[in-house]
Scaffold this motif. Structure first.
Motif, PDB file in Angstrom:
ATOM      1  N   VAL A 234     -22.687   1.272  47.396  1.00 62.92           N
ATOM      2  CA  VAL A 234     -21.724   2.345  47.674  1.00 62.92           C
ATOM      3  C   VAL A 234     -22.067   3.099  48.953  1.00 62.92           C
ATOM      4  CG1 VAL A 234     -21.180   2.640  45.228  1.00 62.92           C
ATOM      5  CG2 VAL A 234     -22.952   4.079  46.258  1.00 62.92           C
ATOM      6  N   LYS A 235     -23.094   2.645  49.675  1.00 61.81           N
ATOM      7  CA  LYS A 235     -23.492   3.341  50.910  1.00 61.81           C
ATOM      8  C   LYS A 235     -22.351   3.451  51.917  1.00 61.81           C
ATOM      9  CE  LYS A 235     -28.504   2.638  51.151  1.00 61.81           C
ATOM     10  NZ  LYS A 235     -29.604   1.908  51.842  1.00 61.81           N
ATOM     11  N   ASN A 236     -21.553   2.404  52.016  1.00 62.65           N
ATOM     12  CA  ASN A 236     -20.465   2.391  52.999  1.00 62.65           C
ATOM     13  C   ASN A 236     -19.117   2.766  52.396  1.00 62.65           C
ATOM     14  OD1 ASN A 236     -20.199   0.107  51.442  1.00 62.65           O
ATOM     15  ND2 ASN A 236     -19.485  -1.199  53.120  1.00 62.65           N
ATOM     16  N   LYS A 237     -19.144   3.393  51.209  1.00 66.93           N
ATOM     17  CA  LYS A 237     -17.887   3.719  50.527  1.00 66.93           C
ATOM     18  C   LYS A 237     -17.768   5.224  50.322  1.00 66.93           C
ATOM     19  CE  LYS A 237     -17.513  -0.708  48.102  1.00 66.93           C
ATOM     20  NZ  LYS A 237     -18.532  -1.388  48.930  1.00 66.93           N
ATOM     21  N   PRO A 238     -16.566   5.782  50.540  1.00 65.74           N
ATOM     22  CA  PRO A 238     -16.358   7.227  50.348  1.00 65.74           C
ATOM     23  C   PRO A 238     -16.213   7.566  48.863  1.00 65.74           C
ATOM     24  CG  PRO A 238     -14.314   6.197  51.058  1.00 65.74           C
ATOM     25  CD  PRO A 238     -15.351   5.112  51.051  1.00 65.74           C
ATOM     26  N   LEU A 239     -17.142   8.318  48.314  1.00 64.88           N
ATOM     27  CA  LEU A 239     -17.128   8.643  46.889  1.00 64.88           C
ATOM     28  C   LEU A 239     -16.626  10.062  46.658  1.00 64.88           C
ATOM     29  CD1 LEU A 239     -20.571   7.170  45.734  1.00 64.88           C
ATOM     30  CD2 LEU A 239     -18.344   6.027  45.858  1.00 64.88           C
ATOM     31  N   ALA A 240     -15.874  10.242  45.591  1.00 69.10           N
ATOM     32  CA  ALA A 240     -15.426  11.577  45.185  1.00 69.10           C
ATOM     33  C   ALA A 240     -16.586  12.326  44.534  1.00 69.10           C
ATOM     34  CB  ALA A 240     -14.249  11.461  44.219  1.00 69.10           C
ATOM     35  N   ASP A 241     -16.427  13.636  44.391  1.00 63.11           N
ATOM     36  CA  ASP A 241     -17.507  14.471  43.848  1.00 63.11           C
ATOM     37  C   ASP A 241     -17.786  14.184  42.372  1.00 63.11           C
ATOM     38  OD1 ASP A 241     -17.758  15.676  46.306  1.00 63.11           O
ATOM     39  OD2 ASP A 241     -16.390  17.327  45.828  1.00 63.11           O
ATOM     40  N   ALA A 268     -13.271   0.348  44.816  1.00 60.71           N
ATOM     41  CA  ALA A 268     -12.672   0.698  46.104  1.00 60.71           C
ATOM     42  C   ALA A 268     -11.232   0.184  46.205  1.00 60.71           C
ATOM     43  CB  ALA A 268     -13.521   0.127  47.239  1.00 60.71           C
ATOM     44  N   ILE A 269     -10.991  -1.024  45.657  1.00 64.59           N
ATOM     45  CA  ILE A 269      -9.637  -1.584  45.657  1.00 64.59           C
ATOM     46  C   ILE A 269      -8.713  -0.712  44.803  1.00 64.59           C
ATOM     47  CG2 ILE A 269      -8.246  -3.550  44.880  1.00 64.59           C
ATOM     48  CD1 ILE A 269     -10.613  -5.350  45.655  1.00 64.59           C
ATOM     49  N   ASN A 270      -9.215  -0.241  43.654  1.00 68.45           N
ATOM     50  CA  ASN A 270      -8.418   0.650  42.796  1.00 68.45           C
ATOM     51  C   ASN A 270      -8.022   1.909  43.541  1.00 68.45           C
ATOM     52  OD1 ASN A 270      -8.403  -0.964  40.539  1.00 68.45           O
ATOM     53  ND2 ASN A 270     -10.173   0.007  39.582  1.00 68.45           N
ATOM     54  N   ALA A 271      -8.991   2.493  44.251  1.00 68.03           N
ATOM     55  CA  ALA A 271      -8.712   3.728  44.999  1.00 68.03           C
ATOM     56  C   ALA A 271      -7.664   3.482  46.083  1.00 68.03           C
ATOM     57  CB  ALA A 271     -10.007   4.257  45.614  1.00 68.03           C
ATOM     58  N   MET A 272      -7.779   2.374  46.797  1.00 67.77           N
ATOM     59  CA  MET A 272      -6.813   2.050  47.848  1.00 67.77           C
ATOM     60  C   MET A 272      -5.433   1.810  47.247  1.00 67.77           C
ATOM     61  SD  MET A 272      -7.034  -0.975  50.709  1.00 67.77           S
ATOM     62  CE  MET A 272      -6.748  -2.265  49.487  1.00 67.77           C
ATOM     63  N   ARG A 273      -5.410   1.138  46.081  1.00 66.01           N
ATOM     64  CA  ARG A 273      -4.141   0.868  45.400  1.00 66.01           C
ATOM     65  C   ARG A 273      -3.457   2.170  44.993  1.00 66.01           C
ATOM     66  NH1 ARG A 273      -5.277  -2.880  40.647  1.00 66.01           N
ATOM     67  NH2 ARG A 273      -5.686  -4.372  42.315  1.00 66.01           N
ATOM     68  N   ASN A 274      -4.264   3.174  44.639  1.00 63.90           N
ATOM     69  CA  ASN A 274      -3.725   4.481  44.240  1.00 63.90           C
ATOM     70  C   ASN A 274      -3.504   5.421  45.422  1.00 63.90           C
ATOM     71  OD1 ASN A 274      -3.839   3.702  41.530  1.00 63.90           O
ATOM     72  ND2 ASN A 274      -5.953   4.418  41.311  1.00 63.90           N
ATOM     73  N   ASP A 277      -8.087   8.559  49.289  1.00 67.65           N
ATOM     74  CA  ASP A 277      -9.066   8.427  50.367  1.00 67.65           C
ATOM     75  C   ASP A 277     -10.487   8.293  49.834  1.00 67.65           C
ATOM     76  OD1 ASP A 277      -7.081   8.628  52.261  1.00 67.65           O
ATOM     77  OD2 ASP A 277      -7.245  10.811  52.407  1.00 67.65           O
ATOM     78  N   LYS A 278     -10.692   8.615  48.552  1.00 62.42           N
ATOM     79  CA  LYS A 278     -12.027   8.558  47.977  1.00 62.42           C
ATOM     80  C   LYS A 278     -11.999   7.826  46.635  1.00 62.42           C
ATOM     81  CE  LYS A 278     -14.073  12.567  50.252  1.00 62.42           C
ATOM     82  NZ  LYS A 278     -14.857  13.819  50.063  1.00 62.42           N
TER      83      LYS A 278
END
Length: 471
Positions: A234-241, A268-274, A277-278
């Motif tokens: 997850v280092k290169n992925k934007p995570l929510a709080d 990450a694919i789920n987040a993009m589908r929705n 941004d995070k």
């Protein structure tokens, strides 16, 4: 004028076939054999959950780095290391990191590349592989080379097990000879790394000291290991709080490093589908179900079937929570893969050994779906077939562990009828116990079913809230 070019194409094809035949027989020199990666970019810092394997591997690699000191101590350098473990645990990644750690030429191949229908081709390829490693290291002014053979069980299976022809045995014999020819005083020090998830299939001559000196177990990561691997991916992925990697690690028992990489990617694919941004915790939880079961499917059960599925899954969840509080992570009636509904459990700590009571509790959870159908609907369905298969496996584990009324037995000598009778006794007794538990709490089943039909998916916290309000 018209020119017929067919004879030229025909002759060219024959020349190409002849050239390939000469190359396969080793009568023409080519660029070598195996895939060359001069210095892999991967290092041990990008591998999580395998601290023991890394430590043991580094000790062997230090023989290459500190060759002078090793020689003074009279230590014979290791010639080969065998990486064993389930698929997706990072065996290939460890081999690449080993080459990076020692600044070695890295040549990768697989066992299947040595096997041909022509006799002698495999042995020729083995000779070419070792010679190629030496030549490439010298050309690049490297003092060492690492040869990595993936799926070595294809190449190194016990001799005499292949009845069709002797090509397998000839190839293995050549590999044994080449490993015997690795000397400590060679200009180029060669270390052979091999990987397999079937070490029991390998020829004993391959595993003796002086060839593959050590076996390094690359096993499925524990909870702390899974947390390390998740942090890497997850280092290169934007995570929510709200993302709690510790909770995700706890809910992914049995996941390999490859599963966890896929999990982070699917989240990450789920987040993009929705169109987010995070990546949120919900994205990760949905990704867990997808990695385990597959994508949601278009099956639309009828309202009657949906009610039965909800009753079935509610039975699983209620019994699981009553036997072990906090064990339910997620409950859904959304069809995925071959499953029309699914209960995902989560334990505080990973378990590797079980008592009889713990195994019986697992059997009761398996039986709870069909028992709930019987209690609420008055009959059972085919939806419990997989549950029954798992219950039988757990019952056999009780028997073969010496925890049943049969006592300690020989798995090879006991009759199948005795085993089957004991399995029937165990499951019948636990099915009766499970049914009684659900009859006493039938009102709770209705509450869970109503919420499940409305929301389709409920978390473990929501389920526990429903149970707390019911008592």
């Amino acid at each position: 004028m018209s020119v017929n070019i067919f004879p030229l194409i025909f002759v060219g094809g024959l020349l190409y076939i002849f050239y390939k035949f000469m190359v396969n027989q080793g009568l023409l020199k080519t660029h070598g054999f195996g895939t060359l990666v001069r210095v892999p970019q991967e290092d041990f810092s990008c591998i999580g959950g395998q601290s023991t394997a890394i430590s043991e591997l580094k000790e062997a690699l230090d023989f290459i780095l500190d060759s002078d000191k090793i020689e003074k101590m009279g230590i014979r350098p290791l010639k080969g290391l065998l990486l064993t473990g389930p698929p997706g645990t990072g065996k290939t990644l460890l081999a690449k990191a080993a080459a990076n750690y020692t600044d070695s030429v890295f040549i990768a191949t697989s066992g299947s590349e040595f096997i041909e229908v022509y006799a002698g081709v495999g042995a020729q390829r083995v000779r070419k592989l070792f010679q190629s490693a030496r030549d490439r290291a010298k050309a690049e002014n490297k003092k060492s080379a690492i040869i990595f053979i993936d799926e070595i069980d294809i190449l190194g299976a016990r001799r005499g097990t292949h009845e069709s022809h002797m090509e397998y045995d000839q190839t293995l014999n050549q590999l044994l000879v080449e490993m015997d020819g690795i000397n400590a005083d060679d200009d180029v020090k060669i270390l052979v790394l091999a990987a397999t998830n079937r070490p029991d299939m390998l020829d004993p001559a391959l595993l003796r000291p002086g060839r593959f000196d050590r076996q390094v177990k690359v096993d499925l990561p524990d909870k702390e290991g899974r947390l390390q691997i998740l942090k890497i991916h997850v280092k290169n992925k934007p995570l929510a709080d709200d993302v709690d990697l510790d909770a995700i690690a706890r809910e992914t028992f049995g996941f390999s490093g490859a599963h966890l990489e896929s999990l982070a990617n699917e989240a990450a694919i789920n987040a993009m589908r929705n169109k987010s941004d995070k990546i949120t915790q919900k994205d990760f939880l949905q990704a867990i179900d997808k990695v385990i079961l597959g994508e949601k499917i278009d099956k639309k059960p009828s309202s009657e079937e949906l009610y039965r599925i909800a009753v079935h899954e509610a039975g699983h969840a209620i019994v699981s929570e009553m036997l072990e509080r906090g064990s339910v992570a997620n409950l859904t009636i959304v069809p995925r893969g071959n499953a029309m509904g699914f209960l995902r459990q989560s334990l505080e700590e990973d378990r590797y050994i079980y008592t009889r009571e713990q195994l019986e509790n697992q059997i009761m959870v398996c039986l709870a779906g069909s028992a709930a159908e019987k209690v609420i609907l008055g009959n059972k369905s085919t939806g419990a077939s997989n549950d029954f298969e798992k219950a039988v496996e757990l019952a056999k584990e009780i028997i073969f562990s010496g925890l049943s009324s049969l006592g300690i037995i020989s798995k090879d000598d006991i009759s199948p009828k005795k085993v089957n009778d004991e399995v029937t006794n165990i499951i019948s007794r636990l099915e009766k116990k499970t049914t009684e538990l659900l009859i006493d709490n039938h009102f709770v089943i209705h509450k869970v079913v109503d919420v499940l039909r409305e929301k389709e998916t409920i978390s473990g916290e929501e389920l526990r809230s429903i149970l707390n309000s019911s008592f």
